[in-house]
Design an enzyme around this catalytic site. Structure first.
Site, short mmCIF file in Angstrom:
data_model
loop_
_atom_site.label_atom_id
_atom_site.label_comp_id
_atom_site.label_asym_id
_atom_site.label_seq_id
_atom_site.Cartn_x
_atom_site.Cartn_y
_atom_site.Cartn_z
N ASN A 7 0.80 -1.35 0.08
CA ASN A 7 -0.16 0.03 -0.08
C ASN A 7 1.09 1.33 0.06
OD1 ASN A 7 -1.36 2.15 1.07
ND2 ASN A 7 -3.08 0.87 1.60
N ASP A 9 -0.20 4.61 -0.17
CA ASP A 9 -0.86 5.66 0.41
C ASP A 9 0.11 6.51 0.81
OD1 ASP A 9 -3.18 4.36 -0.53
OD2 ASP A 9 -4.18 4.08 1.46
N HIS A 10 0.96 6.06 1.88
CA HIS A 10 1.77 7.13 2.70
C HIS A 10 2.82 8.02 1.93
CE1 HIS A 10 -0.79 6.53 5.83
NE2 HIS A 10 -0.52 5.15 6.13
N ARG A 18 3.12 19.15 1.50
CA ARG A 18 3.58 20.10 0.70
C ARG A 18 2.99 20.73 -0.50
NH1 ARG A 18 9.21 21.93 1.64
NH2 ARG A 18 9.16 21.65 3.99
N HIS A 43 -5.84 3.63 -1.56
CA HIS A 43 -7.15 3.83 -0.92
C HIS A 43 -7.44 5.36 -1.39
CE1 HIS A 43 -9.81 4.23 2.74
NE2 HIS A 43 -10.55 4.55 1.76
N ARG A 45 -9.52 8.12 -0.75
CA ARG A 45 -10.58 8.67 0.24
C ARG A 45 -11.24 9.53 -0.31
NH1 ARG A 45 -8.94 6.45 5.38
NH2 ARG A 45 -10.59 7.99 6.29
N ARG A 49 -6.99 12.82 0.95
CA ARG A 49 -5.89 13.46 1.78
C ARG A 49 -4.53 12.63 1.39
NH1 ARG A 49 -7.08 10.11 7.35
NH2 ARG A 49 -9.15 10.97 7.20
N HIS A 50 -4.56 11.61 0.38
CA HIS A 50 -3.28 11.18 -0.17
C HIS A 50 -3.42 10.82 -1.44
CE1 HIS A 50 -5.37 7.59 1.46
NE2 HIS A 50 -4.92 7.60 2.68
N GLU A 70 -8.85 0.42 -2.58
CA GLU A 70 -9.67 0.59 -1.66
C GLU A 70 -10.73 1.68 -1.71
OE1 GLU A 70 -7.40 0.76 1.97
OE2 GLU A 70 -6.26 -1.18 1.57
N THR A 100 -6.78 6.50 10.21
CA THR A 100 -6.84 5.37 9.42
C THR A 100 -8.15 4.63 9.28
OG1 THR A 100 -5.39 3.56 8.50
CG2 THR A 100 -5.62 3.93 10.80
N THR A 101 -8.44 3.50 8.46
CA THR A 101 -9.50 2.89 8.34
C THR A 101 -9.65 2.09 9.98
OG1 THR A 101 -9.02 2.48 6.02
CG2 THR A 101 -10.73 1.00 7.03
N GLU A 151 -11.16 -9.34 3.03
CA GLU A 151 -10.00 -9.17 3.60
C GLU A 151 -10.23 -8.87 5.11
OE1 GLU A 151 -7.44 -5.74 1.91
OE2 GLU A 151 -6.52 -5.28 3.87
N HIS A 191 -3.73 -4.87 7.70
CA HIS A 191 -3.85 -3.47 8.53
C HIS A 191 -3.21 -3.64 9.84
CE1 HIS A 191 -5.30 0.22 10.15
NE2 HIS A 191 -6.01 0.42 9.14
N GLY A 192 -2.30 -2.73 9.96
CA GLY A 192 -1.38 -2.76 11.11
C GLY A 192 -0.13 -3.69 11.26
N GLY A 213 1.11 -1.40 4.39
CA GLY A 213 1.64 -0.09 3.93
C GLY A 213 2.50 0.31 5.04
N HIS A 214 1.72 1.13 6.08
CA HIS A 214 2.57 1.92 6.74
C HIS A 214 3.74 1.55 7.32
CE1 HIS A 214 3.59 4.03 10.64
NE2 HIS A 214 2.93 4.87 9.89
N1 PXP Z 1 -6.07 -3.00 4.16
C1 PXP Z 1 -6.86 -2.07 4.20
C2 PXP Z 1 -8.23 -2.35 3.89
C3 PXP Z 1 -6.50 -0.69 4.62
O1 PXP Z 1 -7.54 0.26 4.78
C4 PXP Z 1 -5.21 -0.51 4.81
C5 PXP Z 1 -4.56 0.93 5.40
O2 PXP Z 1 -5.12 1.68 4.30
C6 PXP Z 1 -4.35 -1.37 4.78
C7 PXP Z 1 -4.79 -2.73 4.53
C8 PXP Z 1 -2.88 -1.55 5.06
O3 PXP Z 1 -2.75 -1.02 6.69
P1 PXP Z 1 -1.32 -0.67 7.16
O4 PXP Z 1 -0.98 0.70 6.46
O5 PXP Z 1 -1.62 -0.32 8.70
O6 PXP Z 1 -0.28 -1.65 6.78
#
Ligand code: PXP
Length: 237
Positions: A7, A9-10, A18, A43, A45, A49-50, A70, A100-101, A151, A191-192, A213-214
């Site tokens: 992911n 996004d970040h 910026r 994602h 959104r 925001r990203h 997403e 975050t979600t 998921e 997620h996480g 992602g993160h």
């Molecule tokens: N899966 C879904 C559905 C999410 O919304 C996210 C966060 O955007 C992720 C996975 C990835 O989560 P993380 O950034 O915590 O790894």
């Protein structure tokens, strides 16, 4: 081997601080693929925001693996997704004020809204996944309304404050995998997840792909994106 969806996004989050064009999530996606990512997730959104529409369009044209978009049940985002036709669409709940979600989609209460949307997406050739908590009733509802994938939300396992709580949350994920497979659903999770907690989840039978992602983008600040992706891939094998 279990697949890794990265992911990005970040990368866009940093760009948006910026309001300029760098860093570019599309360039990051290409590097992640070169390092072995099996797919790219973003994602779009409602508050942009990203990730922005431009990113999704370019990713669809550029990446060589699979684009997982997403999205929430917002009409203009649904129309955009149907126009772009990503490989897969993962439906998530979305609140503007969240960082975050937070938590999975409540498929049971959104069933009437979700059902026709899932039908349209499948008719457009887009694979449909629902991001849900490891909850057996939600899994049953996801199967009943025609989702191909779920998921499983791993956030509570990842955020557990004690070993006991972690074990409990892990067991829920394990049971969710068994139940989903019994309903004929295919399974992703995410997620996480990070370099310390991913291995047990990666070993669960039935999970096809982890979306992360993160932790990967954070680690890439220290070691570079290619190495960050390779290290995560190594943990999945
Ligand atoms: N899966 C879904 C559905 C999410 O919304 C996210 C966060 O955007 C992720 C996975 C990835 O989560 P993380 O950034 O915590 O790894």
């Amino acid at each position: 081997m279990i697949k890794l969806g990265v992911n990005v996004d970040h990368v866009a989050t940093v760009r948006e601080t910026r309001g300029i064009s760098e860093p570019d999530p599309v360039a990051a996606a290409v590097l992640a693929e070169l390092a072995g990512a099996d797919g790219i997730t973003v994602h779009l959104r409602e508050d942009r925001r990203h990730i922005r529409e431009r990113d999704v369009r370019l990713l669809k044209e550029t990446i060589k693996t699979r684009l997982n978009l997403e999205l929430a049940l917002a009409p203009e985002i649904l129309d955009f997704a149907l126009e772009i036709k990503p490989y897969a669409a993962t439906f998530v709940p979305e609140k503007r004020e969240e960082l975050t979600t937070e938590g999975g989609l409540d498929v049971i209460s959104h069933r009437l809204k979700l059902e026709p949307v899932i039908r349209n997406f499948k008719e457009a050739g887009i694979i449909v996944s629902l991001f849900i908590d490891p909850d057996l009733d939600q899994i049953e509802a996801a199967a009943a309304i025609g989702a191909q994938f779920i998921e499983i939300h791993t956030g509570r396992y990842c955020d557990a404050k004690s070993e006991k709580e972690e074990k409990k949350e892990f067991t829920l994920i394990d049971h969710a995998c068994i139940s989903a497979a019994n309903f004929g659903l295919r399974i992703n999770a995410g997620h996480g997840l990070n370099y310390r907690n991913v291995a047990p989840v990666a070993k669960l039978p039935g999970i096809e792909e982890l979306n992360i992602g993160h932790s990967i983008i954070a680690h890439s600040i220290y070691v570079g994106l290619e190495r960050a992706v390779r290290e995560m891939k190594a943990l999945l094998s």
